[in-house]
Scaffold this active site. Structure first.
Site: not given
Lengths: 359, 387
Positions: B136, B138, B254, B373-374
């Site tokens: 948990g 986001s 991760e 990716n940003e």
């Protein structure tokens, strides 16, 4: 504590810095002084055994010299000279004096025997450095055993004509026409054409990777130094994102090159896959790197005097040397589809999977 | 020279004989399972292939919890052994979603930050492939900007009361426990300061789990609402206030795994098989070879990250690069295979067309999950001294 490889790179860097190499593009005159220094110091003679006229060493050493020279944008016949010397030495002969070069594609050459001598006729297209080198190694089409022979000829022979030309960065790229030219020496190499191409591809992958790193370094420098709208270009998110992609691509090229060098130098079962993959990745990224470098430099990077053009031009010039990314991709596909090595075995480089595949 | 430029030879991604044997055993098992129809190789199988009995089988064979010490029911093995097994599972599209998160990042997290009781409680089940976890992090108002989380844990005597909402929580609906990043001190403006982690056993009477359907036709994400849920004081994971640092170390695991570039490998392999049996054009060979070269390179980089982690270093720039490149590759692979195979993606009788269709549906997620990716490029930029 430095390693052997660090020592070579450091020493070559010292020589190049002291040679006051040229900068910018197109190349007005190549770096003959740097070349003379590399030859005299022996660094240009690595990869050829001492008893064959070289300075000894492994392909890893050649890669380290190539990398350092290309990182500095110094324009010399190093790669062709190293390949030519290696080929002649493997064919059992001492390499001729002077600077050598080699043609990647000699399929149009015919061999005859006349007046007690082996003679070569035909045309060799796009031979780097043929207008300035002293001798030329010609890889003869593989015989029935599919192992290649190599012959050396004198580039000043009367029966040989060099048609000048330059590549996109301004280095010599010539066509050579042979009219029953008598060979200086000829011998069996015991190598497959694949193995020869792998070495050529590896050295150019090394050069391109180094040029890419030079582009990254120049770009970080420029975007940190140049300010617009009240701050350095490197503070703009769009610029940061583009530089990050450029750096990521270059890191991938370096890692692929590293592993391919290790695989070829140690004669690993998966060496062919490693070299092919590295060349696909490096050649495939060359134009993206050059384009990003130019975009981030703005107009100043497009000028002749700016160092950037030497590196981006080299990337463009070298991209398809010793096989394009398409050709090397096809050779990888052949391992999977024709030699029937499982695709995941190819990717995971399982040594056992390659036992039956010709290297 | 930048931190990522080559200074000295890197370790090669090859072979230790014992790892080779382990890999061979896993492969043989997977191949026989496929032949017996136990599963069909799928893309993104670590995200959507929930198969409790398969996870338990892997646990029985000692292929889970590889890096968990033997004392806690694990194999006491090396990260490189774990990597070899993970690669085989993903390359074969095996249904590993049930245990994936637990094995990948909860186990290291518990080992690093857990109390002996927490380790005893969860690690053996993780090693057996029977205890599943959700993460948990986001929230509706905090995605890329994770430091803005609003879920709050308030101390109440010898317990905690947890309130707030987590979003995009993969596998919460089947998890036995969930790790929650919540604020224990200060307020939202304190950002990384004052955050803590809690392990919440599920189901819980005051924890509401609502599945979220996604465009791939599945519901592996969830919205998890904590309605003043009471947790024992033993639910705190690690140090109060050290939540951010703990989460960052978890993210290293991760972000660095082979699932960051292998999610669509089953599709590439299936296409390779098709070309082998049906023939191939020169263009198809170029496409197949190019994708293979990219996968080979990504694997080398992935192994380097694993080596660095195993050596106790923190290769977060390289890991960000591998994830950026790898996740982009996963999507481009799908589009390239579609284009070159000239197959119409269609869910139905044809296995290849169905595999392609499901791969297409999963594409948007590759470059969003685990850090967009940003964001990764921002991390790289900061690492290069640009920011």
């Amino acid at each position: 504590m430095t390693s052997h490889r660090d020592d070579i790179r450091f020493a070559v860097q010292q020589i190049l810095t002291a040679s006051a190499p040229s900068v910018g593009a197109p190349i007005a005159s190549w770096d003959s002084q740097a070349w003379a220094n590399l030859r005299e110091s022996g660094f240009a003679e690595l990869g050829v055994p001492e008893d064959k006229g070289g300075a000894g060493g492994e392909v890893t050493d050649v890669v380290d010299v190539v990398t350092t020279v290309a990182r500095n944008g110094v324009c010399t016949p190093l790669i062709e000279h190293a390949l030519a010397g290696w080929l002649v030495s493997v064919s059992g002969h001492e390499k001729p004096r002077g600077t050598g070069t080699v043609a990647a594609d000699s399929s149009a050459i015919t061999v005859t025997y006349r007046d007690g001598a082996v003679r070569l006729s035909g045309r060799l297209d796009a031979v780097p450095w043929a207008s300035t080198a002293d001798w030329l190694a010609v890889i003869l089409p593989p015989n029935a055993s599919s192992l290649v022979e190599v012959a050396a000829v004198d580039l000043r022979d009367d029966a040989l004509t060099v048609h000048d030309g330059t590549d996109v960065v301004g280095a010599p790229l010539c066509d050579v026409v042979l009219d029953s030219v008598c060979v200086h020496n000829i011998g069996q190499t015991g190598l497959s054409m694949d193995r020869v191409r792998q070495r050529g591809a590896l050295l150019y992958a090394a050069a391109m990777t180094a040029a890419a790193r030079a582009v990254v370094d120049a770009t970080v420098l420029h975007t940190s130094a140049r300010s617009q709208f009240g701050r350095p270009l490197s503070k703009f998110q769009a610029v940061q994102q583009r530089i990050a992609q450029l750096a990521t691509t270059t890191t991938a090229m370096e890692r692929a090159l590293d592993q391919a060098t290790e695989a070829l130098a140690s004669d690993r079962p998966h060496a062919a896959v490693a070299v092919a993959s590295a060349k696909v990745i490096v050649s495939g990224a060359a134009v993206m790197v050059a384009a990003a470098g130019h975009q981030l430099h703005g107009a100043i990077g497009f000028t002749s005097e700016h160092p950037l053009g030497r590196h981006t031009g080299s990337l463009q010039a070298w991209r398809n040397r010793w096989g394009s990314d398409d050709e090397w991709a096809q050779s990888l596909a052949s391992v999977i589809l024709d030699s029937e090595v499982d695709l995941w075995d190819v990717v995971s480089a399982d040594p056992g999977a390659f036992a039956s595949v010709a290297q | 020279m930048s931190a990522t430029a080559v200074d000295s030879p890197r370790p090669t991604a090859g072979y230790d004989e014992s790892i080779r044997v382990l890999r061979g055993d896993v492969r043989a098992f997977l191949q026989s399972e496929i032949a017996a129809g136990a599963f069909v190789p799928a893309c993104d199988s670590w995200m959507s292939g929930f198969d409790p009995s398969f996870s338990a089988q892997l646990g029985d064979r000692g292929w889970l919890g590889i890096t968990i010490p033997v004392a806690y029911g694990g194999q006491g093995g090396s990260p490189l052994e774990r990597l070899a097994v993970a690669e085989e599972l993903l390359a074969n599209g095996a249904p590993v979603a049930a245990h994936w998160i637990a094995d990948r990042q909860m186990a290291p997290s518990l080992l690093n930050f857990g109390t002996p009781e927490q380790k005893e409680r969860y690690l053996p089940g993780i090693a057996l492939g029977k205890t599943y976890f959700a993460i948990g992090m986001s929230e509706p108002e905090a995605g890329s900007d994770l430091a803005g989380v609003r879920t709050r844990a308030v101390e109440d005597g010898h317990s905690w009361r947890l309130s707030g909402t987590k979003l995009w929580t993969t596998g919460a609906h089947i998890a036995h426990a969930m790790v929650v990043l919540a604020r224990t001190d200060g307020d939202v403006g304190d950002r990384q300061q004052g955050l803590s982690q809690f392990v919440v056993d599920l189901p819980h009477p005051n924890v509401e789990i609502r599945p979220i359907r996604s465009i791939d036709g599945q519901a592996h994400f969830n919205e998890v609402v904590f309605h003043d849920a009471v947790l024992p004081s033993s639910a705190l994971l690690g140090q109060r206030g050290a939540g951010w640092a703990q989460v960052m170390s978890e993210l290293a695991y991760e972000r660095s795994g082979p699932e960051r570039y292998l999610s669509t490998m089953p599709l590439l392999r299936a296409w390779g098989e098709l070309l082998r049996t049906e023939g191939s054009s020169a263009e198809q060979r170029r496409t197949l070879g190019t994708l293979t070269a990219r996968a080979w390179t990504l694997r080398q980089m992935s192994h380097e990250v694993a080596h660095e982690l195993a050596a106790g270093r923190n290769p977060n720039i390289l890991a960000a690069m591998v994830k950026d490149l790898g996740s982009t590759f996963e999507g481009e692979l799908v589009d390239e295979v579609r284009r070159s195979s000239r197959t119409e993606p269609r869910i139905g009788a044809d296995p290849f067309a169905s595999l392609l269709a499901n791969s297409v549906l999963h594409m948007p997620a590759f470059t969003l999950r685990g850090g967009t990716n940003e964001i990764l490029r921002s991390i790289i930029g900061r690492g290069m001294g640009l920011r």
